[in-house]
Design an enzyme around this catalytic site. Structure first.
Site, PDB file in Angstrom:
ATOM      1  CE1 TYR A  44      -0.680 -12.714  12.356  1.00 22.65           C
ATOM      2  CE2 TYR A  44       0.491 -13.900  14.085  1.00 22.65           C
ATOM      3  CZ  TYR A  44       0.456 -13.358  12.811  1.00 22.65           C
ATOM      4  OH  TYR A  44       1.558 -13.473  11.980  1.00 22.65           O
ATOM      5  NE  ARG A  50      -1.527  -1.563   3.566  1.00 23.99           N
ATOM      6  CZ  ARG A  50      -1.681  -1.656   4.877  1.00 23.99           C
ATOM      7  NH1 ARG A  50      -2.861  -1.396   5.424  1.00 23.99           N
ATOM      8  NH2 ARG A  50      -0.674  -2.012   5.659  1.00 23.99           N
ATOM      9  N   PRO A  61       7.138 -19.031  10.386  1.00 26.21           N
ATOM     10  CG  PRO A  61       7.865 -17.154   9.232  1.00 26.21           C
ATOM     11  CD  PRO A  61       6.656 -18.022   9.428  1.00 26.21           C
ATOM     12  N   GLY A  62       8.754 -18.295  13.564  1.00 26.71           N
ATOM     13  CA  GLY A  62       8.577 -17.770  14.920  1.00 26.71           C
ATOM     14  C   GLY A  62       8.868 -16.281  14.887  1.00 26.71           C
ATOM     15  CG  ASP A  98      -5.922  -2.535   1.397  1.00 31.68           C
ATOM     16  OD1 ASP A  98      -5.942  -3.737   1.704  1.00 31.68           O
ATOM     17  OD2 ASP A  98      -6.105  -1.615   2.220  1.00 31.68           O
ATOM     18  CG  ASN A 149       5.299 -11.350   2.987  1.00 28.40           C
ATOM     19  OD1 ASN A 149       5.760 -11.913   3.984  1.00 28.40           O
ATOM     20  ND2 ASN A 149       5.362 -10.021   2.811  1.00 28.40           N
TER      21      ASN A 149
HETATM   22  P1  NDP Z   1       6.003  -6.174   8.046  1.00 28.31           P
HETATM   23  O1  NDP Z   1       5.022  -5.337   8.794  1.00 28.31           O
HETATM   24  O2  NDP Z   1       7.419  -5.724   8.036  1.00 28.31           O
HETATM   25  O3  NDP Z   1       5.525  -6.386   6.543  1.00 28.31           O
HETATM   26  C1  NDP Z   1       4.180  -6.597   6.227  1.00 28.31           C
HETATM   27  C2  NDP Z   1       3.962  -6.350   4.743  1.00 28.31           C
HETATM   28  O4  NDP Z   1       2.595  -6.628   4.437  1.00 28.31           O
HETATM   29  C3  NDP Z   1       4.234  -4.912   4.338  1.00 28.31           C
HETATM   30  O5  NDP Z   1       4.923  -4.887   3.118  1.00 28.31           O
HETATM   31  C4  NDP Z   1       2.857  -4.321   4.183  1.00 28.31           C
HETATM   32  O6  NDP Z   1       2.879  -3.336   3.164  1.00 28.31           O
HETATM   33  C5  NDP Z   1       2.049  -5.531   3.712  1.00 28.31           C
HETATM   34  N1  NDP Z   1       0.629  -5.376   3.997  1.00 28.31           N
HETATM   35  C6  NDP Z   1       0.009  -5.335   5.201  1.00 28.31           C
HETATM   36  N2  NDP Z   1      -1.301  -5.113   5.045  1.00 28.31           N
HETATM   37  C7  NDP Z   1      -1.527  -5.013   3.699  1.00 28.31           C
HETATM   38  C8  NDP Z   1      -2.674  -4.779   2.914  1.00 28.31           C
HETATM   39  N3  NDP Z   1      -3.890  -4.611   3.465  1.00 28.31           N
HETATM   40  N4  NDP Z   1      -2.540  -4.728   1.572  1.00 28.31           N
HETATM   41  C9  NDP Z   1      -1.328  -4.891   1.006  1.00 28.31           C
HETATM   42  N5  NDP Z   1      -0.204  -5.124   1.693  1.00 28.31           N
HETATM   43  C10 NDP Z   1      -0.306  -5.181   3.034  1.00 28.31           C
HETATM   44  O7  NDP Z   1       5.892  -7.628   8.704  1.00 28.31           O
HETATM   45  P2  NDP Z   1       6.547  -9.026   8.298  1.00 28.31           P
HETATM   46  O8  NDP Z   1       7.469  -8.892   7.164  1.00 28.31           O
HETATM   47  O9  NDP Z   1       7.034  -9.634   9.548  1.00 28.31           O
HETATM   48  O10 NDP Z   1       5.232  -9.830   7.875  1.00 28.31           O
HETATM   49  C11 NDP Z   1       5.100 -10.514   6.649  1.00 28.31           C
HETATM   50  C12 NDP Z   1       4.268 -11.759   6.870  1.00 28.31           C
HETATM   51  O11 NDP Z   1       4.945 -12.628   7.774  1.00 28.31           O
HETATM   52  C13 NDP Z   1       2.894 -11.509   7.502  1.00 28.31           C
HETATM   53  O12 NDP Z   1       1.944 -12.335   6.853  1.00 28.31           O
HETATM   54  C14 NDP Z   1       3.085 -11.938   8.951  1.00 28.31           C
HETATM   55  O13 NDP Z   1       1.883 -12.347   9.531  1.00 28.31           O
HETATM   56  C15 NDP Z   1       4.062 -13.082   8.771  1.00 28.31           C
HETATM   57  N6  NDP Z   1       4.827 -13.467   9.923  1.00 28.31           N
HETATM   58  C16 NDP Z   1       5.608 -12.547  10.596  1.00 28.31           C
HETATM   59  C17 NDP Z   1       6.341 -12.948  11.682  1.00 28.31           C
HETATM   60  C18 NDP Z   1       7.144 -11.996  12.500  1.00 28.31           C
HETATM   61  O14 NDP Z   1       7.473 -12.325  13.665  1.00 28.31           O
HETATM   62  N7  NDP Z   1       7.519 -10.829  11.978  1.00 28.31           N
HETATM   63  C19 NDP Z   1       6.373 -14.357  12.111  1.00 28.31           C
HETATM   64  C20 NDP Z   1       5.515 -15.209  11.344  1.00 28.31           C
HETATM   65  C21 NDP Z   1       4.805 -14.785  10.283  1.00 28.31           C
HETATM   66  P3  NDP Z   1       2.095  -1.939   3.207  1.00 28.31           P
HETATM   67  O15 NDP Z   1       1.987  -1.528   4.652  1.00 28.31           O
HETATM   68  O16 NDP Z   1       2.942  -1.025   2.381  1.00 28.31           O
HETATM   69  O17 NDP Z   1       0.794  -2.241   2.570  1.00 28.31           O
HETATM   70  C1  8X3 Z   2       4.286 -13.809  14.179  1.00 30.06           C
HETATM   71  C2  8X3 Z   2       4.873 -14.642  15.249  1.00 30.06           C
HETATM   72  O1  8X3 Z   2       4.559 -15.541  17.619  1.00 30.06           O
HETATM   73  O2  8X3 Z   2       4.012 -13.192  17.222  1.00 30.06           O
HETATM   74  O3  8X3 Z   2       3.474 -14.547  13.339  1.00 30.06           O
HETATM   75  O4  8X3 Z   2       2.574 -14.925  16.427  1.00 30.06           O
HETATM   76  S1  8X3 Z   2       3.936 -14.580  16.678  1.00 30.06           S
END
Ligand code: NDP
Ligand code: 8X3
Length: 252
Positions: free
Chosen positions: A153, A34, A183-184, A60, A87
């Site tokens: 979540y 976004r 991932p954790g 979005d 992702n």
């Molecule tokens: P970030 O917040 O760094 O990245 C999230 C990404 O998702 C951003 O690029 C954001 O882009 C995009 N995003 C969020 N909402 C929307 C939307 N409505 N439309 C389009 N794009 C969207 O977090 P992570 O990199 O950590 O997260 C990536 C994935 O990994 C997620 O699915 C998360 O649940 C998962 N995950 C994360 C973990 C962690 O501990 N960090 C562990 C396990 C899983 P923008 O805001 O520009 O739209």
């Molecule tokens: C993100 C990891 O443990 O915060 O998916 O749910 S946790």
């Protein structure tokens, strides 16, 4: 052979790091998010640094009209997507179910489940038609376990886990790989988003141990994406060494 990957949520964290690793492996990219300024400047950087083709699509994932409009308007050669990394996602809040905000639940359900489905519903028929493709769904340890304050979540990530399994079954006759990555704790913008900019809560999440980085997950995704045609990682849990399960950390 030149390949094309679509990565949703490539403006930060895991998605951004994966785009960079894929670019290093000469994979052309469609990146989404976004935050358009970030998206456009990242696309420019990737093109200059790696001499690959990059399309930046600013939508979005919660808005199916936008998802369909942007993806369907891709030129035919860009529709030949080999790898889809679902992702884009987030956690919003970490509150007890009896106290949490409805708006947080709606945002998580709309993004992590419905958004992933909207994008997949457009791309999968293209893959099925070509009888090839690889969908990599970014799930979570929250898709395997449930922890305090994580009920919704965890529910949406359990849904991603189930969707990955269902996709693998339905797309089996079409030679499509489906990989579910769980991932954790990964230190990205995730916790700042979850805690709505509360730096103390963000810092406390990663205090006293070494979390994973977006690059660690990107390495794993890239490993899965580059395996030989006949090999697929169905399901993969990846944790920091200092994390035993969703709630148990060894903090110094
Ligand atoms: P970030 O917040 O760094 O990245 C999230 C990404 O998702 C951003 O690029 C954001 O882009 C995009 N995003 C969020 N909402 C929307 C939307 N409505 N439309 C389009 N794009 C969207 O977090 P992570 O990199 O950590 O997260 C990536 C994935 O990994 C997620 O699915 C998360 O649940 C998962 N995950 C994360 C973990 C962690 O501990 N960090 C562990 C396990 C899983 P923008 O805001 O520009 O739209
Ligand atoms: C993100 C990891 O443990 O915060 O998916 O749910 S946790």
């Amino acid at each position: 052979m030149k390949r094309i990957a679509l990565i949703t949520g490539a403006t930060s964290g895991i998605g951004k790091a994966t785009a960079e690793k894929f670019a290093q492996n000469n994979i052309d990219l469609i990146i989404t998010g976004r935050r358009n300024e970030r998206l456009v400047s990242f696309a420019k950087e990737l093109i200059e640094k790696y001499n690959i083709k990059v399309k930046a699509l600013n939508f979005d994932v919660r808005d199916n009209e936008q998802v369909e409009k942007y993806l369907n308007s891709l030129e035919p050669e860009w529709k030949e997507i080999d790898i889809l990394v679902n992702n884009a996602g987030l956690a919003a809040g970490k509150d007890a179910i009896q106290e949490a905000l409805l708006s947080d639940w709606e945002q998580m359900i709309d993004t992590d489940v419905k958004g992933l489905l909207y994008v997949s519903r457009v791309v999968l028929p293209w893959m099925c038609k070509r009888m090839k493709g690889h969908v990599i769904n970014i799930c979570s340890i929250a898709g395997k376990e449930v922890y305090a304050g994580g009920s919704v979540y965890c529910a949406v990530k359990h849904a991603v886990d189930a969707i990955s399994k269902g996709m693998r079954i339905d797309c089996l006759p079409y030679n499509i790989k489906v990989t579910n990555i769980c991932p954790g704790a990964v230190e990205t913008e995730f916790s700042m988003v979850r805690f709505k900019g509360d730096k103390e809560k963000n810092d406390a999440t990663y205090r006293g141990f070494t979390p994973l980085t977006g690059e660690d997950i990107a390495d794993t995704i890239t490993y899965c994406a580059l395996l030989p045609e006949h090999v697929n990682i169905n399901d993969l849990v990846i944790m920091p060494t200092a994390q035993a399960n969703s709630g148990l950390f060894f903090r110094k």
